[in-house]
Design an enzyme around this catalytic site. Structure first.
Site, PDB file in Angstrom:
ATOM      1  N   GLU A 131      45.345  44.654   8.367  1.00 56.43           N
ATOM      2  CA  GLU A 131      46.227  45.578   7.626  1.00 56.43           C
ATOM      3  C   GLU A 131      46.102  45.073   5.440  1.00 56.43           C
ATOM      4  O   GLU A 131      46.028  45.760   4.982  1.00 56.43           O
ATOM      5  CB  GLU A 131      47.680  44.926   7.457  1.00 56.43           C
ATOM      6  CG  GLU A 131      49.254  45.741   7.160  1.00 56.43           C
ATOM      7  CD  GLU A 131      50.427  45.800   7.379  1.00 56.43           C
ATOM      8  OE1 GLU A 131      50.487  44.896   8.873  1.00 56.43           O
ATOM      9  OE2 GLU A 131      50.727  46.201   6.827  1.00 56.43           O
ATOM     10  N   GLU A 173      42.734  47.534   5.750  1.00 55.68           N
ATOM     11  CA  GLU A 173      43.682  48.927   5.057  1.00 55.68           C
ATOM     12  C   GLU A 173      44.425  49.440   3.248  1.00 55.68           C
ATOM     13  O   GLU A 173      43.522  50.496   2.448  1.00 55.68           O
ATOM     14  CB  GLU A 173      44.426  49.187   5.950  1.00 55.68           C
ATOM     15  CG  GLU A 173      45.571  50.585   6.338  1.00 55.68           C
ATOM     16  CD  GLU A 173      46.716  51.016   7.226  1.00 55.68           C
ATOM     17  OE1 GLU A 173      47.000  49.888   7.404  1.00 55.68           O
ATOM     18  OE2 GLU A 173      47.344  51.971   6.942  1.00 55.68           O
ATOM     19  N   CYS A 184      55.292  45.659  11.625  1.00 57.55           N
ATOM     20  CA  CYS A 184      55.809  44.867  12.243  1.00 57.55           C
ATOM     21  C   CYS A 184      56.663  44.645  13.088  1.00 57.55           C
ATOM     22  O   CYS A 184      56.459  44.104  14.182  1.00 57.55           O
ATOM     23  CB  CYS A 184      54.531  42.968  12.111  1.00 57.55           C
ATOM     24  SG  CYS A 184      54.153  43.181  10.504  1.00 57.55           S
ATOM     25  N   GLU A 236      59.761  49.185  21.712  1.00 52.88           N
ATOM     26  CA  GLU A 236      57.914  49.172  21.425  1.00 52.88           C
ATOM     27  C   GLU A 236      56.663  48.602  22.474  1.00 52.88           C
ATOM     28  O   GLU A 236      56.375  50.238  22.585  1.00 52.88           O
ATOM     29  CB  GLU A 236      58.027  47.848  20.580  1.00 52.88           C
ATOM     30  CG  GLU A 236      56.895  48.128  19.847  1.00 52.88           C
ATOM     31  CD  GLU A 236      56.153  47.396  18.659  1.00 52.88           C
ATOM     32  OE1 GLU A 236      56.845  45.518  18.901  1.00 52.88           O
ATOM     33  OE2 GLU A 236      55.683  47.287  17.449  1.00 52.88           O
ATOM     34  N   CYS A 279      62.598  37.677  11.116  1.00 54.07           N
ATOM     35  CA  CYS A 279      62.909  37.860  12.945  1.00 54.07           C
ATOM     36  C   CYS A 279      63.193  36.439  12.747  1.00 54.07           C
ATOM     37  O   CYS A 279      64.061  36.168  14.724  1.00 54.07           O
ATOM     38  CB  CYS A 279      61.419  37.751  13.076  1.00 54.07           C
ATOM     39  SG  CYS A 279      60.170  38.924  13.195  1.00 54.07           S
TER      40      CYS A 279
END
Ligand code: SF4
Ligand code: SF4
Ligand code: SF4
Ligand code: SF4
Lengths: 517, 268
Positions: free
Chosen positions: A199, A202, A222, A284, A437
Site C-alpha cells: 500500500e 501504491e 483493510c 469479505e 478493530c
C-alpha cells in the site's frame, strides 16, 4: 415410587380439569347466559418506550432488518426484546440504516460490521456461528489446517475468560490453537506488514503520478465494513481506494500459494481459518473474487483463499469446547515463515495504527533514512477522536497530509469533502468500527453498549507492546523480506498484483441513497 | 340483520407497503404482547411466513419485478378487521364480536370450536390450534386492550420506518388517498376500502396487490349479507351442542371440586 406415579396422575387430571375450566367448552352455556369475559391476547409485555398513549412516535424503536442469508450475522427472535439498540448504532454511529430511500430495491442494506451485535443487550444478534466447521476440519486427518490471528484478538480474547479488558494473551492464544490441533498457527501481523509495503508503494506511485487513473487521497482498504460502505454510498470514490486486499485476504492467498509451494502441500488439502475481531471479515472471505489461489493453480475445483472466519467470541467458544483454560496456558510462539509481525503490523488493531505503520515505512522508503522518533509515537493519529489528522515533513519529498477516521458516521463529512475536491489529504485511513478493530463487531461483549474505557484498555495494550518491540517497522520484517526474495520479487510485482490486490464492486445501483443536506 | 350497529367506522391502521424493510419487529412485537410461542414449522417472517395459531401476524417476503427490475417487498398480514365481519356473523356463539373501536375481537370462553369463522373469513385469517387437546380459534385482536387505552397496536408502535399509521378509518382513507394521488409510484388502489364491504386495516402499495399475494377477487359486498343464509342452519346445531356442553360443564365442576380437595392433601 408408586405414590409418585399416583401423584403424577392426579396432577395430570388436575391439569385436565384446569384446561376444561378455562377452555371455552362451556361456551354455549355462557352464550346463552349472555355473559362475556376477557378477549384473547394482550397477556405479554413490551418495553416501556412502546407503552404510550396514541401512536406517538418514540425515539428508540424497532430493530434493523437483517438479511437471512447474511454470511456475517443472524438473529434469534426468541431473545430479541425490541429495545432498538441495533437501530441506534446502525443509524446514529454507522449511518447505514435510514440512509437510503424507501422502498428498498433488492438489497437489505448492511455493511456486515456487526456493531449491532456488539450493542444488542441480549445477544440476540450474533455472528453466523462456524465453530462446528472448524471442529470438523480439525478432526479430519487429511486436512492441513492453518490459522491466522488478527492483531486485535490478542488484546480482547482474555476477556472471555474473565481477564480484565485489554489483557495481553498473544502467547496463550497461540498455545490454545496449537493444543486444539491446528497444524500451523500464523500471525495476520505478517500480512499487515506486507500490506504496508504494497500500500505504501501504491501511495508513492500515486503521489509521483506513476499510477495513472488512481487519484489522491488514497483510502486504506483493510476494513471490509468500510469497503462495503464505500461501495454502497460513495461508489464514485472507488478509484481512491487502495487496491490492496486486506491483510486477512493477502494471508489467505499466500498460504495456499507461497506456503503450499515452499512446503510441498497440496493447496486443496489446506483449510485456511482466520480469527478476526470482525463479522464483516466473514462477508469479505465469501466475496466471489477472493479465490486467487485457485486462479494461481488453475484449479477447476474452487479453492477459497480463506475458508472459515471465526470471530474472537467464536474462538472463545471453540477453546471452551475443548475444555482449555486459556489463562492457565504457558505462552507459545507463532510458527515460522508467516508468523513474524512488527509493532507496526500489531497496531493495525487500533484506529490510526495503519497510518502510523505506513508513515514509518514511507519515511524510510522516500528518504532512505530511519524514521525519526516521533513516528514511533504518532500521538496526533492516536486516541478515540472521530477524525484525526497530521502532516509530516518528509525531506526531499514535501509535506504528507494524512487523516484517520473511524466509525462510518464520521466518514461521511470527510468523504463529502473529498467528493467536492476540498480534501487536503494524501492518505486517509478509514476503519469501519469505532476505535478500530479492537472494538470490532466480533469482539467480546465486555461492556454493553461498548464503552470507550474498554476500547482504550485494548488500544493501550497494543501500543505498549509496540513500544516494547525491537522490530517496529514493516519493511524490517525478515519473513516479509524473504517472501519478496523467494516468491513475489518486489511490491506490486505482477505476481504480487495478482495475489495481493483486488477490485471493488459498485453497489450504488442496489439502492437509492438518501440525499444528505 | 342489523350490522350497522355502530355509528362510526372506528379505528384502523393504514399500511404503506412501500416503506417496509422487512425487519420483522411487528411480528415479534405481536408475539411478545400476546405471549405467543415460536414455531419452526410456521415462520412468521420470510418467504414462507404464514399466519398460524401462533403467528397472529406474519411478514411475508416477495421477490417481484417492478419496471423490469427485481425488487424485494414485504407484506405484513394479519386480520383486516372487517367493518362487517363474516367471522362474527358466522359465529353463533358470539365468540367473535365487532366492537365500536373497529376491532373484531375473539372471546375464547365463548368459543365452541365449530370453526365456522374459518370457513366464513374471506381472508383466511382465523386459525385453529390443531396441536392442542382443547383447541381454540386464534387471530389478531388489534391489541384491543391497548387501543382501549388510546395506545396503538403493538405492531404499529414498534415499526422503525413508520410503515403503519393508526387512527380513525375515515382519516386513514383520506391520508391513503392523498398519498397515492400525490406520488406516481403507488398503485391507485386502497386495499380494504371496499374489499369485503370495507376493512379497518387498509393497504397501499407500489407493486400491484395481486403480485403480493393479496386476494383481489374478494367481493365488495359485505359478507354477512350472504352468511345469514348459511346461519339459518345453526340453531339445530347449537341445541345439540348445548346439551353436550351442559353435560361437560357439570362434569367439569364436579372434577374441579375433587381437584381442590386433592390439592389440600398434596400440600401436606
Ligand atoms: S438490539 Fe438486540 S434485542 Fe434489541 S432490538 Fe435489536 S436485536 Fe432486538
Ligand atoms: S452489521 Fe452494521 S450495518 Fe449491518 S445492521 Fe448491523 S450495525 Fe447495521
Ligand atoms: S378478516 Fe376475517 S377474521 Fe378478520 S374480521 Fe374479517 S372476517 Fe373476521
Ligand atoms: S416493523 Fe415495519 S418495517 Fe419492520 S417488518 Fe413490520 S412493517 Fe415492515
Amino acid at each position: 415410587m408408586d405414590k409418585q406415579k399416583a401423584r403424577e396422575k392426579e396432577v395430570t387430571r388436575r391439569n385436565f380439569l384446569k384446561m376444561m375450566g378455562t377452555l371455552g367448552l362451556v361456551g354455549a352455556t355462557a352464550t346463552l347466559a349472555g355473559c362475556s369475559k376477557e378477549p384473547a391476547g394482550g397477556g405479554g409485555w413490551l418495553p416501556q418506550q412502546y407503552q404510550v398513549a396514541s401512536s406517538w412516535p418514540t425515539q428508540v424503536r424497532g430493530r434493523v432488518p437483517l438479511d437471512p442469508f447474511s454470511p456475517s450475522l443472524t438473529r434469534d427472535d426468541e431473545k430479541c426484546i425490541l429495545c432498538g439498540q441495533c437501530v441506534e448504532v446502525c443509524q446514529k454511529v454507522q449511518s447505514v440504516f435510514g440512509y437510503y430511500q424507501l422502498p428498498i430495491k433488492d438489497n437489505i442494506v448492511c455493511v456486515n460490521c456487526g456493531q449491532c451485535a456488539l450493542w444488542c443487550p441480549t445477544a440476540a444478534i450474533t455472528e453466523r456461528d462456524e465453530v462446528q466447521k472448524v471442529i470438523e476440519a480439525l478432526e479430519d486427518p487429511d486436512k492441513f489446517v492453518v490459522v491466522q490471528t488478527a492483531p486485535a484478538t490478542r488484546v480482547a480474547l482474555g476477556e472471555e475468560f474473565g481477564l480484565p479488558a485489554g489483557s495481553w494473551v498473544q502467547g496463550q492464544q497461540v498455545a490454545a490453537l496449537k493444543q486444539m490441533g491446528f497444524d500451523r498457527v500464523f500471525d495476520t501481523n505478517f500480512t499487515a506488514d506486507l500490506t504496508i509495503l504494497e500500500e505504501g508503494t501504491e501511495l508513492i506511485n500515486r503521489i509521483t503520478g506513476k499510477e495513472t487513473g488512481r487519484p489522491l487521497p488514497q483510502f486504506t482498504s483493510c476494513s471490509p465494513g468500510w469497503i462495503k460502505f464505500c461501495e454502497y454510498y460513495y461508489p464514485y470514490l472507488i478509484p481512491n481506494l487502495s487496491t490492496c486486499k486486506s491483510p486477512q485476504q493477502m494471508f489467505g492467498a499466500l498460504v495456499k500459494t507461497y506456503y503450499a509451494k515452499q512446503n510441498n502441500i497440496d493447496p486443496k488439502n489446506i483449510v485456511s481459518v482466520s480469527i478476526m475481531p470482525c463479522t464483516a471479515k466473514k462477508f469479505e472471505a465469501a466475496r466471489p473474487e477472493m479465490n486467487d489461489a485457485g486462479q494461481y493453480w488453475n484449479s477447476e475445483e474452487e479453492i477459497r483463499d480463506v475458508d472459515i472466519v471465526l470471530t474472537t467470541r467464536e474462538l472463545a467458544r471453540l477453546i471452551k469446547h475443548y475444555g482449555i483454560d486459556l489463562a492457565a496456558l504457558p505462552e507459545e510462539e507463532y510458527d515460522p515463515m508467516m508468523g513474524e509481525g512488527s509493532g507496526a503490523g500489531l497496531i493495525f488493531g487500533a484506529t490510526g495504527g495503519v497510518m502510523e505503520a505506513a508513515v514509518r515505512t514511507a519515511y524510510f522508503v522516500l528518504t532512505n533514512q530511519p524514521a525519526p522518533e516521533v513516528l514511533f509515537n504518532l500521538t496526533p493519529v492516536r486516541g478515540l477522536e472521530g477524525v484525526k489528522e497530521a502532516s509530516l515533513e518528509i525531506p526531499g519529498t514535501g509535506t504528507l497530509r494524512i487523516a484517520v477516521v473511524h466509525g462510518l458516521g464520521n466518514a461521511r463529512p470527510v468523504l463529502e469533502a473529498v467528493r467536492r475536491g476540498e480534501s487536503p489529504y494524501h492518505f486517509i485511513e478509514f476503519m469501519c468500527c469505532p476505535g478500530g478493530c479492537v472494538s470490532g463487531g466480533g469482539q467480546p461483549r465486555t461492556s454493553l453498549p461498548p464503552s470507550d474505557e474498554v476500547r482504550e484498555a485494548r488500544i493501550a495494550s497494543l501500543y505498549q507492546k509496540d513500544a516494547s518491540y525491537k522490530l517496529r517497522e514493516s519493511h524490517e520484517n525478515k519473513e516479509v523480506i524473504e517472501l519478496y526474495e523467494t516468491f513475489l520479487d518486489h511490491p506490486i510485482s505482477e505476481l504480487a498484483y495478482k495475489l495481493l490486490h483486488t477490485k471493488y464492486t459498485d453497489r450504488g445501483d442496489n439502492f437509492v441513497a438518501k440525499k444528505l443536506s | 340483520m342489523a350490522y350497522n350497529k355502530f355509528d362510526t367506522p372506528g379505528k384502523g391502521v393504514l399500511i404503506d407497503l412501500s416503506k417496509c424493510v422487512g425487519c420483522g419487529s411487528c411480528s415479534l412485537a405481536c408475539k411478545m404482547w400476546n405471549d405467543l410461542k415460536f414455531d419452526d414449522k410456521f415462520p412468521d417472517q420470510g418467504p414462507d411466513a404464514k399466519l398460524s395459531d401462533k403467528n397472529w401476524t406474519a411478514v411475508r417476503f416477495h421477490a417481484v419485478e417492478k419496471d423490469g427490475q427485481p425488487v424485494f417487498r414485504f407484506v405484513k398480514n394479519q386480520c383486516l378487521h372487517c367493518q362487517q365481519p363474516a367471522c362474527e356473523s358466522a359465529c353463533f356463539s358470539r365468540a367473535f364480536q365487532r366492537t365500536e373501536s373497529g376491532a373484531t375481537i375473539y372471546y375464547p370462553h365463548l368459543c365452541v370450536g365449530c370453526r365456522y369463522c374459518m370457513l366464513a373469513c374471506p381472508f383466511n385469517v382465523p386459525k385453529f390450534q390443531w396441536d392442542q387437546t382443547f383447541p381454540l380459534v386464534t387471530k389478531c385482536q388489534m391489541c384491543f386492550g391497548r387501543i382501549e387505552k388510546g395506545e396503538a397496536p403493538a405492531c404499529v408502535g414498534v415499526c422503525p420506518t413508520n410503515v403503519m399509521t393508526f387512527g380513525d378509518r375515515d382519516e386513514l382513507l383520506a391520508l391513503a388517498r392523498k398519498t397515492i394521488e400525490s406520488d406516481d409510484k403507488y398503485v391507485k388502489h386502497i386495499y380494504g376500502e371496499h374489499e369485503a364491504g370495507g376493512t379497518n386495516w387498509l393497504y397501499i402499495s407500489d407493486v400491484p396487490f395481486e403480485q403480493l399475494g393479496f386476494r383481489t377477487d374478494v367481493t365488495t359486498r359485505p359478507i354477512p349479507e350472504y352468511s345469514h343464509e348459511f346461519l339459518k342452519y345453526t340453531p339445530p346445531v347449537i341445541v345439540a351442542w348445548g346439551g353436550l356442553l351442559s353435560g361437560m360443564y357439570i362434569y367439569t365442576k364436579r372434577r374441579n371440586k375433587i381437584a381442590k380437595e386433592e390439592k389440600k392433601d398434596m400440600s401436606v
